[in-house]
Design an enzyme around this catalytic site. Structure first.
Site, PDB file in Angstrom:
ATOM      1  N   GLY A 150       0.821  -1.208   0.000  1.00 50.48           N
ATOM      2  CA  GLY A 150       0.000   0.000   0.000  1.00 50.48           C
ATOM      3  C   GLY A 150       0.853   1.255   0.000  1.00 50.48           C
ATOM      4  N   TYR A 151       1.466   1.540  -1.118  1.00 50.57           N
ATOM      5  CA  TYR A 151       2.281   2.754  -1.249  1.00 50.57           C
ATOM      6  C   TYR A 151       1.542   3.829  -2.043  1.00 50.57           C
ATOM      7  CZ  TYR A 151       6.751   0.802   0.431  1.00 50.57           C
ATOM      8  OH  TYR A 151       7.764   0.287   1.167  1.00 50.57           O
TER       9      TYR A 151
ATOM     10  N   GLU B  49      13.060  -4.066  -4.618  1.00 47.70           N
ATOM     11  CA  GLU B  49      12.026  -4.265  -5.616  1.00 47.70           C
ATOM     12  C   GLU B  49      12.609  -4.089  -7.017  1.00 47.70           C
ATOM     13  OE1 GLU B  49       8.730  -1.586  -5.038  1.00 47.70           O
ATOM     14  OE2 GLU B  49       7.667  -2.303  -6.802  1.00 47.70           O
TER      15      GLU B  49
ATOM     16  N   SER C 254       8.717   4.319 -12.061  1.00 45.56           N
ATOM     17  CA  SER C 254       8.652   4.270 -13.535  1.00 45.56           C
ATOM     18  C   SER C 254      10.055   4.383 -14.130  1.00 45.56           C
ATOM     19  CB  SER C 254       7.792   5.410 -14.058  1.00 45.56           C
ATOM     20  OG  SER C 254       8.495   6.631 -13.914  1.00 45.56           O
TER      21      SER C 254
HETATM   22  C1  LIG Z   1      14.233  21.213  -8.567  1.00 46.47           C
HETATM   23  C2  LIG Z   1      13.863  19.914  -9.200  1.00 46.47           C
HETATM   24  C3  LIG Z   1      13.879  19.803 -10.571  1.00 46.47           C
HETATM   25  C4  LIG Z   1      13.574  18.629 -11.184  1.00 46.47           C
HETATM   26  N1  LIG Z   1      13.626  18.574 -12.507  1.00 46.47           N
HETATM   27  C5  LIG Z   1      13.393  17.452 -13.126  1.00 46.47           C
HETATM   28  C6  LIG Z   1      13.475  17.401 -14.522  1.00 46.47           C
HETATM   29  O1  LIG Z   1      13.715  18.374 -15.166  1.00 46.47           O
HETATM   30  N2  LIG Z   1      13.261  16.241 -15.124  1.00 46.47           N
HETATM   31  C7  LIG Z   1      12.979  15.154 -14.424  1.00 46.47           C
HETATM   32  O2  LIG Z   1      12.818  14.114 -15.009  1.00 46.47           O
HETATM   33  N3  LIG Z   1      12.864  15.169 -13.067  1.00 46.47           N
HETATM   34  C8  LIG Z   1      13.057  16.291 -12.405  1.00 46.47           C
HETATM   35  N4  LIG Z   1      12.928  16.334 -11.046  1.00 46.47           N
HETATM   36  C9  LIG Z   1      12.412  15.214 -10.299  1.00 46.47           C
HETATM   37  C10 LIG Z   1      13.449  14.421  -9.606  1.00 46.47           C
HETATM   38  O3  LIG Z   1      14.001  13.540 -10.495  1.00 46.47           O
HETATM   39  C11 LIG Z   1      12.785  13.736  -8.449  1.00 46.47           C
HETATM   40  O4  LIG Z   1      13.157  14.458  -7.350  1.00 46.47           O
HETATM   41  C12 LIG Z   1      13.140  12.279  -8.317  1.00 46.47           C
HETATM   42  O5  LIG Z   1      12.203  11.589  -9.131  1.00 46.47           O
HETATM   43  C13 LIG Z   1      13.138  11.736  -6.911  1.00 46.47           C
HETATM   44  O6  LIG Z   1      12.031  12.171  -6.155  1.00 46.47           O
HETATM   45  P1  LIG Z   1      12.070  12.704  -4.573  1.00 46.47           P
HETATM   46  O7  LIG Z   1      12.718  13.971  -4.484  1.00 46.47           O
HETATM   47  O8  LIG Z   1      10.672  12.585  -4.127  1.00 46.47           O
HETATM   48  O9  LIG Z   1      12.738  11.637  -3.837  1.00 46.47           O
HETATM   49  P2  LIG Z   1      13.984  10.976  -3.255  1.00 46.47           P
HETATM   50  O10 LIG Z   1      13.893  11.053  -1.825  1.00 46.47           O
HETATM   51  O11 LIG Z   1      15.225  11.321  -3.951  1.00 46.47           O
HETATM   52  O12 LIG Z   1      13.585   9.525  -3.757  1.00 46.47           O
HETATM   53  C14 LIG Z   1      12.981   8.575  -2.994  1.00 46.47           C
HETATM   54  C15 LIG Z   1      13.110   7.214  -3.598  1.00 46.47           C
HETATM   55  O13 LIG Z   1      11.840   6.704  -3.912  1.00 46.47           O
HETATM   56  C16 LIG Z   1      11.794   6.263  -5.212  1.00 46.47           C
HETATM   57  N5  LIG Z   1      10.428   6.288  -5.712  1.00 46.47           N
HETATM   58  C17 LIG Z   1       9.598   7.331  -5.851  1.00 46.47           C
HETATM   59  N6  LIG Z   1       8.406   6.933  -6.269  1.00 46.47           N
HETATM   60  C18 LIG Z   1       8.458   5.610  -6.371  1.00 46.47           C
HETATM   61  C19 LIG Z   1       7.500   4.604  -6.723  1.00 46.47           C
HETATM   62  N7  LIG Z   1       6.251   4.919  -7.012  1.00 46.47           N
HETATM   63  N8  LIG Z   1       7.892   3.335  -6.757  1.00 46.47           N
HETATM   64  C20 LIG Z   1       9.160   3.009  -6.456  1.00 46.47           C
HETATM   65  N9  LIG Z   1      10.090   3.916  -6.105  1.00 46.47           N
HETATM   66  C21 LIG Z   1       9.738   5.187  -6.058  1.00 46.47           C
HETATM   67  C22 LIG Z   1      12.754   7.144  -5.904  1.00 46.47           C
HETATM   68  O14 LIG Z   1      13.133   6.570  -7.079  1.00 46.47           O
HETATM   69  C23 LIG Z   1      13.847   7.216  -4.889  1.00 46.47           C
HETATM   70  O15 LIG Z   1      14.661   6.103  -4.899  1.00 46.47           O
HETATM   71  C24 LIG Z   1      13.236  17.505 -10.411  1.00 46.47           C
HETATM   72  C25 LIG Z   1      13.186  17.625  -9.053  1.00 46.47           C
HETATM   73  C26 LIG Z   1      13.524  18.809  -8.432  1.00 46.47           C
HETATM   74  C27 LIG Z   1      13.495  18.894  -6.952  1.00 46.47           C
HETATM   75  C1  LIG Z   2       0.099  -2.989 -12.875  1.00 37.07           C
HETATM   76  C2  LIG Z   2       0.510  -2.121 -11.738  1.00 37.07           C
HETATM   77  C3  LIG Z   2       0.695  -2.665 -10.480  1.00 37.07           C
HETATM   78  C4  LIG Z   2       1.010  -1.854  -9.394  1.00 37.07           C
HETATM   79  N1  LIG Z   2       1.084  -2.404  -8.150  1.00 37.07           N
HETATM   80  C5  LIG Z   2       1.269  -1.579  -7.080  1.00 37.07           C
HETATM   81  C6  LIG Z   2       1.189  -2.090  -5.751  1.00 37.07           C
HETATM   82  O1  LIG Z   2       0.967  -3.298  -5.529  1.00 37.07           O
HETATM   83  N2  LIG Z   2       1.336  -1.231  -4.730  1.00 37.07           N
HETATM   84  C7  LIG Z   2       1.579   0.110  -4.926  1.00 37.07           C
HETATM   85  O2  LIG Z   2       1.740   0.829  -3.971  1.00 37.07           O
HETATM   86  N3  LIG Z   2       1.656   0.621  -6.158  1.00 37.07           N
HETATM   87  C8  LIG Z   2       1.488  -0.193  -7.248  1.00 37.07           C
HETATM   88  N4  LIG Z   2       1.527   0.340  -8.520  1.00 37.07           N
HETATM   89  C9  LIG Z   2       1.658   1.799  -8.669  1.00 37.07           C
HETATM   90  C10 LIG Z   2       2.935   2.272  -9.339  1.00 37.07           C
HETATM   91  O3  LIG Z   2       4.019   2.247  -8.489  1.00 37.07           O
HETATM   92  C11 LIG Z   2       2.643   3.667  -9.898  1.00 37.07           C
HETATM   93  O4  LIG Z   2       1.762   3.500 -10.984  1.00 37.07           O
HETATM   94  C12 LIG Z   2       3.880   4.366 -10.352  1.00 37.07           C
HETATM   95  O5  LIG Z   2       4.615   4.789  -9.265  1.00 37.07           O
HETATM   96  C13 LIG Z   2       3.584   5.573 -11.246  1.00 37.07           C
HETATM   97  O6  LIG Z   2       2.687   6.435 -10.630  1.00 37.07           O
HETATM   98  P1  LIG Z   2       1.406   6.959 -11.383  1.00 37.07           P
HETATM   99  O7  LIG Z   2       0.714   5.815 -11.944  1.00 37.07           O
HETATM  100  O8  LIG Z   2       0.682   7.839 -10.457  1.00 37.07           O
HETATM  101  O9  LIG Z   2       1.967   7.801 -12.594  1.00 37.07           O
HETATM  102  P2  LIG Z   2       2.502   9.321 -12.547  1.00 37.07           P
HETATM  103  O10 LIG Z   2       3.412   9.486 -11.407  1.00 37.07           O
HETATM  104  O11 LIG Z   2       1.350  10.217 -12.685  1.00 37.07           O
HETATM  105  O12 LIG Z   2       3.360   9.337 -13.860  1.00 37.07           O
HETATM  106  C14 LIG Z   2       2.838   9.556 -15.126  1.00 37.07           C
HETATM  107  C15 LIG Z   2       3.980   9.636 -16.101  1.00 37.07           C
HETATM  108  O13 LIG Z   2       4.810  10.734 -15.781  1.00 37.07           O
HETATM  109  C16 LIG Z   2       6.146  10.318 -15.668  1.00 37.07           C
HETATM  110  N5  LIG Z   2       6.864  11.135 -14.680  1.00 37.07           N
HETATM  111  C17 LIG Z   2       6.491  11.371 -13.414  1.00 37.07           C
HETATM  112  N6  LIG Z   2       7.409  12.137 -12.810  1.00 37.07           N
HETATM  113  C18 LIG Z   2       8.368  12.385 -13.722  1.00 37.07           C
HETATM  114  C19 LIG Z   2       9.584  13.115 -13.705  1.00 37.07           C
HETATM  115  N7  LIG Z   2       9.991  13.733 -12.606  1.00 37.07           N
HETATM  116  N8  LIG Z   2      10.301  13.152 -14.815  1.00 37.07           N
HETATM  117  C20 LIG Z   2       9.889  12.512 -15.936  1.00 37.07           C
HETATM  118  N9  LIG Z   2       8.763  11.805 -16.015  1.00 37.07           N
HETATM  119  C21 LIG Z   2       8.013  11.749 -14.911  1.00 37.07           C
HETATM  120  C22 LIG Z   2       6.038   8.884 -15.238  1.00 37.07           C
HETATM  121  O14 LIG Z   2       7.214   8.191 -15.508  1.00 37.07           O
HETATM  122  C23 LIG Z   2       4.881   8.404 -16.051  1.00 37.07           C
HETATM  123  O15 LIG Z   2       5.294   8.084 -17.341  1.00 37.07           O
HETATM  124  C24 LIG Z   2       1.208  -0.467  -9.598  1.00 37.07           C
HETATM  125  C25 LIG Z   2       1.043   0.079 -10.871  1.00 37.07           C
HETATM  126  C26 LIG Z   2       0.689  -0.717 -11.935  1.00 37.07           C
HETATM  127  C27 LIG Z   2       0.492  -0.076 -13.262  1.00 37.07           C
END
Ligand SMILES: Cc1cc2nc3c(=O)[nH]c(=O)nc-3n(C[C@H](O)[C@H](O)[C@H](O)COP(=O)(O)OP(=O)(O)OC[C@H]3O[C@@H](n4cnc5c(N)ncnc54)[C@H](O)[C@@H]3O)c2cc1C
Ligand SMILES: Cc1cc2nc3c(=O)[nH]c(=O)nc-3n(C[C@H](O)[C@H](O)[C@H](O)COP(=O)(O)OP(=O)(O)OC[C@H]3O[C@@H](n4cnc5c(N)ncnc54)[C@H](O)[C@@H]3O)c2cc1C
Lengths: 387, 375
Positions: A126-127, A243, A372
């Site tokens: 449940g993340y 993971e 992703s």
């Molecule tokens: C000023 C600024 C500019 C940015 N500009 C860009 C940009 O131009 N382009 C771009 O692509 N990104 C950009 N980012 C986004 C940046 O890459 C994100 O900060 C990054 O994705 C990590 O997120 P965080 O800061 O929440 O977490 P952190 O604390 O660094 O990350 C927490 C960990 O959780 C992981 N994680 C997060 N969500 C999930 C998930 N759903 N499932 C599994 N693991 C997960 C992360 O990968 C990481 O390992 C920017 C961010 C900032 C602050």
């Molecule tokens: C089949 C399936 C099973 C799953 N199972 C689980 C589960 O059991 N438990 C659970 O907790 N979660 C689960 N997830 C959730 C999964 O971790 C999220 O879907 C994932 O973290 C992406 O979040 P989102 O769907 O909200 O997409 P968003 O975060 O809205 O992303 C939309 C798009 O934007 C892109 N994007 C976002 N941030 C950036 C950035 N900084 N720079 C560039 N591109 C960016 C993403 O890569 C993606 O292409 C599952 C998802 C799927 C599809």
């Protein structure tokens, strides 16, 4: 450096093969249809692995791990996939267990680990929330202290197999005023607690794996919190790296390539078996080359981790390439099946086509979940390349 | 050279675009797909009333003599709406086969019924082993009295279960992969010895497997010149492939537009995800791929219109490009939608599925790339 297996490794491989030959009946190999398996069958298989002592190769030995070398784990994974064994469900064994044995109290370890090891309970993750996907730290599900309990309110989404689950491990917000990563706690919640509702999400593959989970004043004992309050993000990150590495799926892709070859030997194209079609074979070979590179990249990463602890940010490339390759393999499988890949009713035309497109469709998610591939690239850019 | 629509074409485009926009949203489509038969009979009648079922037929056959441009206009719009009604199978495939090969009596009898919406036909030309070779026919037709007896299996017959009549390709002479010796027969769906197994396909359409066990048809059931059906089939297939590519181009337009829209509204990290360059560039690629496929489509349509010899080569270029770029666009859309892209709630997943199905109908990308090289 040495590419050869030692005589001990060969003996181990033979032992694994003998075990699989004896225990892995058709019931298990055939139960995996398009990447899905029914609960009872997978649990039965996991219990067989448990009885053999092989259910958790990655756990420390003291908690029930095998104590195998990297090579042995590699051999085991490959042999299982090659034989068509269903993959173990990761949520308990590969996701929450490492968090529990690393950060849990002795009581928590004693309470939860044996049931995970024996596959007595089904866990779900449940993340994610509607507003917190890639920006996981933006999660809003709230847990407020009330005596020895937390009261949990909010919603999780995409919760895989929540419909089967006995327990859910959750990230919840326990401090709304702190920086977003610093107000999160890690809770273990019994799915039978009043106030929890699971709703199915209809997905493009027409199977039921995805759910929404709603929490309405759900009481969770503070004793079910892992580690300290507001430190959940740290624990969760450890889990995420685990993971990510598990997601590469090299042995499964190898097996899938073998299956494509079998299909292509049976399918006709231009009056001869598809497997004799040069264009098709070239596509297959390109994927095989990528997979060979991935396999050794993974081995290098594992070898590094064995020396230095948890896998580093480089593990993100395993996730990226592993999932891209899985998708390429599943696209090619669909192509190999021709028209019949698109018949939804199983058994139309032949027995292998229909599951292939289910797997292809579900496989689109592999580059989305587990962080992703875009998020993974951001991590590499930031953590590895220092950008 | 002139890329403009005529006045009539503009009117047609306005009317079909408006219908899709106002009366055929994704929820409606889902409802139609779930109906018995897999589409909405009332909507089919509406198509007849709007005059859409007669578009490609010549004036003497009761149509408006529409050409490739008119078909493109219809199919692009149908692609956007993910229309499930059997327009391709009845009008553009079976109807075209009758129009091309039928005797005046057969045309009079069948085309009128198609045009007024009362009749549905499906072409049964594929077999389990034939893949994309329409000359690879093992279903046998043997002379019997003054008619024929047909035996064999036909695969992936589009909308088979709702067809009243099948156009079945069967071999009258030669061996399995000879180009000569294949004939077409009109086989009523209620014939003795004909078994129709209906099933849903990935894209929410329907198809059927046919088993013919000594199905008897009269001599008048022969459609076209005996033994010379392959040319007719291939000509029908090329035009159908062009139409399906127009449908795919319509979907590719929706894919990039819906993705752009979604990213503007979806917030993560406190900003709309549309600000991430990693996504912007990929949406730019989706837009570009749509433009490329649209260009190849127009090129193909115009070469058909002009009766140019390289029409077939253009079809292959188009079908190959759509196979690769259409699928890529759909994959990108699902990816950029994230988890939402995996749900039935969003139409992008359905575009993905329909594009995949189109990629196998009338020849896969590889098939057409090879044909392109050989032409
Ligand atoms: C000023 C600024 C500019 C940015 N500009 C860009 C940009 O131009 N382009 C771009 O692509 N990104 C950009 N980012 C986004 C940046 O890459 C994100 O900060 C990054 O994705 C990590 O997120 P965080 O800061 O929440 O977490 P952190 O604390 O660094 O990350 C927490 C960990 O959780 C992981 N994680 C997060 N969500 C999930 C998930 N759903 N499932 C599994 N693991 C997960 C992360 O990968 C990481 O390992 C920017 C961010 C900032 C602050
Ligand atoms: C089949 C399936 C099973 C799953 N199972 C689980 C589960 O059991 N438990 C659970 O907790 N979660 C689960 N997830 C959730 C999964 O971790 C999220 O879907 C994932 O973290 C992406 O979040 P989102 O769907 O909200 O997409 P968003 O975060 O809205 O992303 C939309 C798009 O934007 C892109 N994007 C976002 N941030 C950036 C950035 N900084 N720079 C560039 N591109 C960016 C993403 O890569 C993606 O292409 C599952 C998802 C799927 C599809």
């Amino acid at each position: 450096m040495d590419i050869q297996l030692t005589p001990n490794d060969v003996a181990f491989r033979d032992e694994v093969r003998a075990f699989l030959k004896e225990k892995l009946s058709d019931k298990f190999t055939k139960s995996v249809v398009g990447g899905y398996i029914d609960k009872d069958t997978i649990v039965e298989w996991q219990k067989i692995l448990y009885e053999k002592g092989w259910i958790a190769p990655n756990w420390p030995k003291e908690y029930g791990g095998t104590g195998w070398s990297i090579t042995q784990k590699f051999i085991f994974e490959n042999e299982c996939a090659e034989a068509g064994a269903p993959a173990v469900v990761p949520f308990g064994l590969k996701m929450v267990a490492p968090v529990i044995y690393t950060f849990g109290t002795e009581e928590q370890k004693a309470r939860f680990l044996p049931d995970i090891l024996q596959s007595n309970v089904w866990w779900c993750q449940g993340y994610s929330e509607p507003g917190a996907g890639s920006d996981l730290a933006g999660l809003q599900t709230k847990a407020e202290r009330d005596g020895d309990d937390y009261i949990v309110n909010g919603q999780k989404i995409w919760t895989t197999y929540a419909q089967h689950a006995d327990w859910i491990f959750c990230l919840v917000r326990t401090d709304s005023n702190a920086k977003k990563q610093e107000g999160i706690s890690f809770l273990l919640i019994d799915m039978k607690t009043p106030g929890i509702e699971v709703r199915k999400i209809d997905s493009i593959d027409n199977k039921h794996s995805l759910n929404e989970v709603f929490f309405d004043n759900v009481r969770v004992p503070v004793a079910n919190r892992i580690g300290e309050e507001n430190k959940g993000w740290t624990y969760a990150k450890v889990l995420l790296t685990h993971e990510r590495t598990a997601i590469a799926g090299v042995p499964q892709s190898k097996k899938a390539i073998e299956q494509i070859k079998e299909i292509a030997a049976r399918e006709m194209s231009g009056g001869k078996p598809l497997i004799e079609d040069e264009m098709f074979c070239a596509k297959l070979a390109q994927i095989e080359v990528d997979l060979m590179a991935l396999e050794y990249t993974e081995l290098r990463a594992i070898a590094n981790a064995a020396v230095g602890g948890a896998p580093g940010p480089e593990s993100s490339i395993l996730k990226i390439r592993g999932t891209e390759i899985q998708q390429a393999v599943s696209e090619l499988a669909v192509e190999a099946c021709g028209y019949y890949a698109h018949a939804l009713t199983p058994g139309i035309g032949n027995d292998y086509a229909s599951p292939v497109s289910t797997k292809y469709l579900y496989g689109r998610a592999s580059t989305i979940y587990g962080g992703s591939n875009e998020v993974q690239k951001n991590i590499i850019a930031k953590m590895v390349l220092g950008l | 050279m002139n890329f403009d629509y005529s006045e009539e074409q503009t009117l047609l485009k306005d009317s079909v675009d408006k219908f899709i926009q106002n009366d055929y949203d994704y929820e409606t489509r889902k409802k139609h797909s779930a109906m018995e038969g897999g589409f909405d009979a009332a909507t089919w009648q509406t198509f007849a009333e709007l005059g859409w079922l007669c578009v490609p037929f010549s004036e003497e056959d009761g149509g408006i003599g529409g050409g490739a441009v008119e078909t493109m206009i219809m199919m692009e719009a149908f692609g956007k709406g993910l229309v499930v009604e059997p327009y391709v199978s009845t009008v553009l495939v079976a109807g075209a086969a009758v129009a091309k090969a039928g005797s005046p009596e057969q045309k009079a009898e069948i085309l009128g019924g198609i045009i007024d919406g009362s009749r549905k036909l499906s072409l049964a030309a594929i077999e389990p082993q034939s893949r994309f070779d329409l000359f690879d026919v093992t279903t046998q037709a043997t002379a019997s009295g003054d008619g024929f007896e047909l035996s064999g299996t036909k695969a992936m017959v589009m909308h088979g279960a709702t067809a009243d009549t099948f156009i079945v390709s069967a071999r009258v002479s030669g061996s399995a992969r000879d180009r000569e010796g294949v004939s077409l027969f009109l086989v009523p769906a209620n014939s003795d010895g004909l078994e129709v197994q209906d099933y849903p396909t990935l894209d929410g359409h329907r198809a059927a497997e046919l088993t013919l066990n000594r199905v008897k048809v009269p001599g008048s059931a022969l459609l076209g010149v005996a033994g010379a059906a392959v040319e007719v089939l291939e000509s029908v297939a090329d035009e159908a492939a062009m139409a399906l590519c127009a449908e795919a181009v319509g979907m590719m337009e929706k894919l990039y537009k819906e993705t752009v829209e979604y990213t503007k509204n979806r917030k993560q990290f406190g900003v709309p995800i549309s600000v991430f360059q990693a996504l912007q560039h990929r949406m730019v690629d989706m837009f570009t791929m749509h433009e490329e496929c649209k260009s190849l489509l127009l090129r193909t349509v115009m070469s058909h219109q002009a009766g140019e010899a390289d029409f077939r080569k253009n079809v292959s270029a188009l079908k190959y490009a759509v196979a690769v770029k259409g699928q890529k666009s759909a994959h990108e859309a699902v990816q950029i939608f994230g988890g939402m892209g995996m749900t039935d709630e969003m139409s992008v997943g359905m575009y993905l599925k329909r594009i995949n199905v189109i990629n196998t109908l009338f020849g896969s990308g590889d098939y057409h790339l090879k044909r392109f090289m050989s032409l």
